[in-house]
Scaffold this motif. Structure first.
Motif, PDB file in Angstrom:
ATOM      1  N   LYS A 128       0.833  -1.212   0.000  1.00 41.70           N
ATOM      2  CA  LYS A 128       0.000   0.000   0.000  1.00 41.70           C
ATOM      3  C   LYS A 128       0.865   1.258   0.000  1.00 41.70           C
ATOM      4  O   LYS A 128       0.650   2.177  -0.793  1.00 41.70           O
ATOM      5  CB  LYS A 128      -0.918   0.028   1.234  1.00 41.70           C
ATOM      6  N   SER A 129       1.835   1.295   0.914  1.00 40.71           N
ATOM      7  CA  SER A 129       2.678   2.491   0.998  1.00 40.71           C
ATOM      8  C   SER A 129       3.468   2.659  -0.293  1.00 40.71           C
ATOM      9  O   SER A 129       3.601   3.773  -0.809  1.00 40.71           O
ATOM     10  CB  SER A 129       3.647   2.383   2.175  1.00 40.71           C
ATOM     11  N   THR A 130       3.995   1.570  -0.789  1.00 44.65           N
ATOM     12  CA  THR A 130       4.752   1.635  -2.034  1.00 44.65           C
ATOM     13  C   THR A 130       3.883   2.217  -3.138  1.00 44.65           C
ATOM     14  O   THR A 130       4.312   3.097  -3.889  1.00 44.65           O
ATOM     15  CB  THR A 130       5.225   0.226  -2.435  1.00 44.65           C
ATOM     16  N   MET A 146      -2.265  10.214   1.903  1.00 44.94           N
ATOM     17  CA  MET A 146      -2.186  10.082   3.355  1.00 44.94           C
ATOM     18  C   MET A 146      -1.882   8.631   3.710  1.00 44.94           C
ATOM     19  O   MET A 146      -2.660   7.741   3.395  1.00 44.94           O
ATOM     20  CB  MET A 146      -3.499  10.508   4.003  1.00 44.94           C
ATOM     21  N   ASP A 147      -0.732   8.414   4.363  1.00 45.42           N
ATOM     22  CA  ASP A 147      -0.326   7.046   4.714  1.00 45.42           C
ATOM     23  C   ASP A 147      -0.627   6.795   6.191  1.00 45.42           C
ATOM     24  O   ASP A 147       0.138   7.197   7.053  1.00 45.42           O
ATOM     25  CB  ASP A 147       1.164   6.866   4.412  1.00 45.42           C
ATOM     26  N   GLU A 148      -1.740   6.142   6.466  1.00 47.80           N
ATOM     27  CA  GLU A 148      -2.170   5.886   7.846  1.00 47.80           C
ATOM     28  C   GLU A 148      -2.035   7.137   8.715  1.00 47.80           C
ATOM     29  O   GLU A 148      -1.337   7.110   9.726  1.00 47.80           O
ATOM     30  CB  GLU A 148      -1.355   4.742   8.453  1.00 47.80           C
ATOM     31  N   PRO A 149      -2.691   8.233   8.340  1.00 48.10           N
ATOM     32  CA  PRO A 149      -2.431   9.509   9.013  1.00 48.10           C
ATOM     33  C   PRO A 149      -2.905   9.532  10.459  1.00 48.10           C
ATOM     34  O   PRO A 149      -2.489  10.396  11.219  1.00 48.10           O
ATOM     35  CB  PRO A 149      -3.231  10.513   8.177  1.00 48.10           C
TER      36      PRO A 149
HETATM   37 MG   LIG Z   1       2.816   1.207   4.921  1.00 49.92          MG
END
Ligand SMILES: [Mg+2]
Ligand SMILES: Nc1ncnc2c1ncn2[C@@H]1O[C@H](COP(=O)(O)OP(=O)(O)OP(=O)(O)O)[C@@H](O)[C@H]1O
Lengths: 284, 291, 250
Positions: free
Chosen positions: C42-44, C170-173
């Motif tokens: 997901k982050s990638t 937004m990455d797990e904000p």
């Molecule tokens: Mg991640």
């Protein structure tokens, strides 16, 4: 938009400047080594290595100075290594977290920062005069030993710290005493790091000039030392002496002697790096 | 068995004690010998007289010219090493690839392994003639070439300590900056360097201390003429040079002339002691910052 | 034209194939939630859109990603310009060790904006948008590190809004925040949708359900399912999705 272009240009410019700055130091080193080789290589031959000092540059050699340097290296190592190792072991394995060890800690940090001429003054007062050793190999070695002691202690501690805790615990669990654990487990396991530290410290000692000058070590000593209490000369002192002479011919001698000195220091440094890499691969 | 263990521990402790003895020895030795000197020369004179001529007929004992010589060569060295070292640290840390860094760093360390007497030769025979072509009025012995070469010598110290400080800055801060559209240079200058400023300060303080105590380069290339000046183009003398000059000369032991080296020595010792401890203290503070 | 188009994207870290043939389109002014088990990419995926993966030395990429029809990996694309258009909020609040004011103005100062009047205005506007203004308006010169975690995260959002991007990543904000701060951030996302296209990574199914219009479910580097959030959570068409959202694995 133009602002972004400007920022990107600056960024690119810095990239170039950074590369240049990084290379500049190395470039200067190269220029300087080439210059030394160009000046000194012609003078470097067997006669130069085996001749005694002389007032005539073409006849002068580094025989006594080179032997003096070897004497110093060996004797300094003999004095400094056991003390440095023992102190390092004590600080890391015994003297933890007490007032005394906090004091030792600050003390060693400070000693490492004391200028080498000051060690020269200390040696002059204690070894040369008070203990009446004169400007002998022994006095110089004792002085240089004190000078490299902080380096040895720090290196020993770092090497010991890298030994995994499990090794110690395994040894204690088998009923070994503290010293047995250190002697049979910890020291062998940290030998690589310690050896590297010793060699680097010695390479530092070999190049030191100022303390020897303060101790009164002379350039013109027409014989090689036969015992630790003999007077002697050393390569860096001989080099300094030749550099200080006005005649051009002596600067050829200086350059030639510098080549020899650099061979020794770079050789020692290379050896240290080699050992470090070798031992690193052996660590668990 | 118990006894053997105790004996060994005592021996080890004794070895560790030698380092304390060394410090004690240095302090006592300098204090006692300098006391001889200060019995004949008042401290006020020592600190304020603007001439240093103990070996002449008209004797003056003002340390200021030696201090000035020391600060001048040190200043030149830092002026060379700080910008260069910082740029190298930023370049290696923020721009260069890991492979490049791994090759370059050990090579830079070689600069620190060269004996200082060798640097002195370099300063005298290469740098001075080169600079004299650019500045014809420059003297054969001067603070500029000695200081610049000293700057090259301490370059690895500045660059590696600064790099440690830069590395300690959390990656999250860099990412935040890049994500806002910053270039590498902007990120380095506006975020990374300010966040690492205390670590960089440490590297500078320790570099100054090293330069103040350095002897051979200045003894060979800066001259042996005590002079209260800020001009880097003329011969000067540093504290360290003076100590070497007198102790390896033929001044008789026990005379006032001879005791001057201990007065100079204690000045040098205090100077470096203060610098090292300020550096040490700063370093502790900066370690706490990210832990 | 859709705001974002992802066409047959593959991503590798060295030999590790972490995203496999992903294709997807995202419309403007929508919130898209990216969900999936840890390590699924997901982050990638998120960091592809502002090219933050470029910093990873063995990162490799195939396929094309278009923003408003423009390939953002084209050689002539300036990454700095891209990152102004595509803002990012990270998992952990990462304010600069500077004042609140300097944090918000950072992006504009980078672009050479110096006028105090302009900066002051932007600071107020962005902090208001991020629902932080009332709490900090009297001490804008205070260090950002003195704020609470939730405030810091809203400051980081304000910092992004100040450069007026079109897209927000937004990455797990809210994963490092308490429930009240989380609720504030969720409200914020809802408000921001009017002006921005938002992609949000979350491990919290309820959160995905509350804030997003569409949801994409990733597993082992594959895009398993991509659909309207309501449908994906009530009638998923894949068993894997079903298992994941009901908490049977992941
Ligand atoms: Mg991640
Ligand atoms: N810098 C990197 N270098 C090499 N591999 C990486 C790097 N970052 C992530 N990976 C790998 O890529 C894969 C996807 O990672 P990613 O961080 O995108 O997962 P994620 O879905 O965000 O997980 P999480 O929910 O835990 O944040 C993982 O297998 C991870 O190990």
């Amino acid at each position: 938009m133009s602002n972004m272009t400007r920022n990107r240009l600056l960024d690119g410019a810095f990239r170039a400047v950074g590369l240049l700055a990084t290379m500049l130091g190395l470039l200067l080193l190269a220029v300087f080594l080439l210059d030394i080789l160009r000046t000194g290589l012609g003078r470097l031959n067997w006669q130069f290595l085996s001749a005694l000092p002389s007032r005539f540059p073409e006849r002068a050699g580094i025989y006594t100075a080179l032997l003096g340097t070897v004497w110093i290296m060996v004797l300094t190592a003999l004095i400094a290594v056991p003390v440095g190792l023992a102190a390092g072991v004590y600080l890391e394995e015994y003297g933890r977290k007490s007032r005394w060890s906090a004091l030792l800690e600050i003390n060693i940090t400070n000693l490492a920062g004391v200028p080498s001429v000051i060690y020269g003054l200390l040696g002059l007062n204690i070894f040369v005069r008070f203990l009446r050793m004169g400007s002998s190999v022994l006095a110089a070695s004792c002085t240089l030993a004190l000078l490299i002691l902080p380096i040895l202690i720090v290196a020993t501690r770092e090497a010991i710290r890298a030994v995994p805790k499990t090794l110690r615990e395994a040894s204690f669990a088998l009923g070994a005493t503290r010293w047995q654990t250190i002697w049979y487990q910890v020291l062998p396991a940290s030998m690589g790091g310690i050896l590297t530290g010793i060699i680097l410290a010695l390479s530092r000692a070999v190049g030191e000039t100022a303390p020897l000058l303060v101790l009164g070590v002379l350039a013109y000593v027409p014989f090689a030392p036969k015992s630790p209490l003999d007077e002697f000369s050393a390569l860096p002192v001989q080099i300094f002496n030749w550099i200080s002479r006005p005649q051009q011919a002596f600067s050829f001698n200086a350059a030639a002697a510098i080549i020899v000195l650099l061979l020794i220091t770079f050789g020692l440094n290379g050896l240290a790096i080699f050992l470090r890499n070798r031992w690193r691969r052996h660590l668990p | 068995m118990k006894q053997r263990e105790r004996l060994i521990e005592a021996l080890l402790a004794l070895s560790a004690g030698i380092s304390v003895l060394t410090t004690g020895g240095i302090i006592v030795m300098l204090a006692v010998e300098a006391a001889h000197f200060f019995r004949q020369v008042p401290l006020g004179t020592f600190l304020t007289d603007t001439q240093w001529t103990p070996l002449f007929a008209d004797k003056h004992f003002g340390i200021l010219p030696l201090v000035a010589g020391t600060l001048l060569t040190t200043g030149v060295a830092i002026a060379v090493a700080l910008p260069l070292g910082l740029i190298i640290a930023i370049y290696l840390n923020e721009y260069a690839t890991v492979g490049f860094r791994n090759v370059i760093k050990p090579l830079l360390e070689v600069l620190a392994a060269v004996p200082t007497v060798v640097y002195g030769f370099f300063a005298l025979t290469v740098v001075t003639p080169f600079l004299q072509r650019l500045i014809p009025s420059m003297a054969g012995f001067n603070a500029l070439s000695a200081g610049s070469v000293m700057g090259i010598m301490i370059l690895p110290l500045v660059s590696s300590l600064s790099e440690d400080a830069l590395t300690a800055v959390p990656r999250a801060l860099r990412e935040a900056s890049y994500a806002l559209g910053a270039t590498r240079l902007q990120t380095a200058m506006r975020v990374v360097v300010p966040a690492a400023s205390s670590g960089i300060t440490v590297s500078v303080i320790l570099a100054i201390s090293r330069a103040v105590g350095e002897t051979m380069i200045v003894a060979i290339a800066a001259g042996q003429e005590p002079r209260l000046t800020a001009n880097p183009l003329v011969p000067v003398e540093t504290i360290t040079t003076y100590i070497v000059q007198v102790s390896s000369g033929d001044v008789a032991y026990g005379t006032l002339e001879y005791d001057t080296i201990f007065a100079a020595g204690i000045t040098l010792f205090i100077l470096t002691l203060v610098l090292n401890n300020v550096g040490y203290w700063f370093r502790q503070k900066f370690r706490e910052q990210y832990e | 034209m859709p705001e974002l188009e992802v066409k047959h994207v593959n991503v590798y870290y060295g030999t590790n194939h972490v995203l496999q043939d992903i294709s997807m389109t995202i419309e403007a002014h929508t919130v898209t939630a990216l969900i999936g088990p840890s390590g699924c990419g997901k982050s990638t995926f998120l960091r592809l859109f502002n090219r933050m993966n470029d910093f990873i030395s063995d990162f490799r990429y195939e396929g094309s990603i278009l923003i408003q029809g423009q390939d953002i990996y084209a050689p002539q694309q300036a990454v700095e310009e891209l990152r102004k258009r595509v803002g990012m909020v990270f998992q952990r609040p990462n304010p600069f060790p500077k004042s609140i004011y300097d944090n918000v103005t950072y992006g504009l100062v980078l672009q050479g904006v110096r006028s105090k009047a302009v900066l002051d205005e932007v600071v107020e506007k962005s902090l208001r948008q991020a629902a932080l203004w009332e709490e900090v308006k009297n001490d804008l010169r205070k260090s950002a590190l003195a704020l609470s975690g939730g405030q810091q995260q809203r400051l980081c959002i304000a910092r992004v809004l100040a450069v007026e991007p079109h897209i927000l990543l937004m990455d797990e904000p809210a994963s490092a925040l308490d429930p009240i701060s989380t609720a504030k951030i969720e409200e914020l996302i809802y408000d921001l949708k009017q002006q921005y296209t938002i992609l949000i990574v979350t491990h919290n199914m309820q959160q995905a359900g509350r804030v997003s219009d569409k949801t994409a479910f990733f597993n082992y580097g594959h895009l398993i399912e991509y659909d309207d959030t309501g449908r994906l959570f009530t009638q998923p068409s894949h068993e894997q999705t079903q298992n994941y959202i009901t908490g049977r694995f992941g």
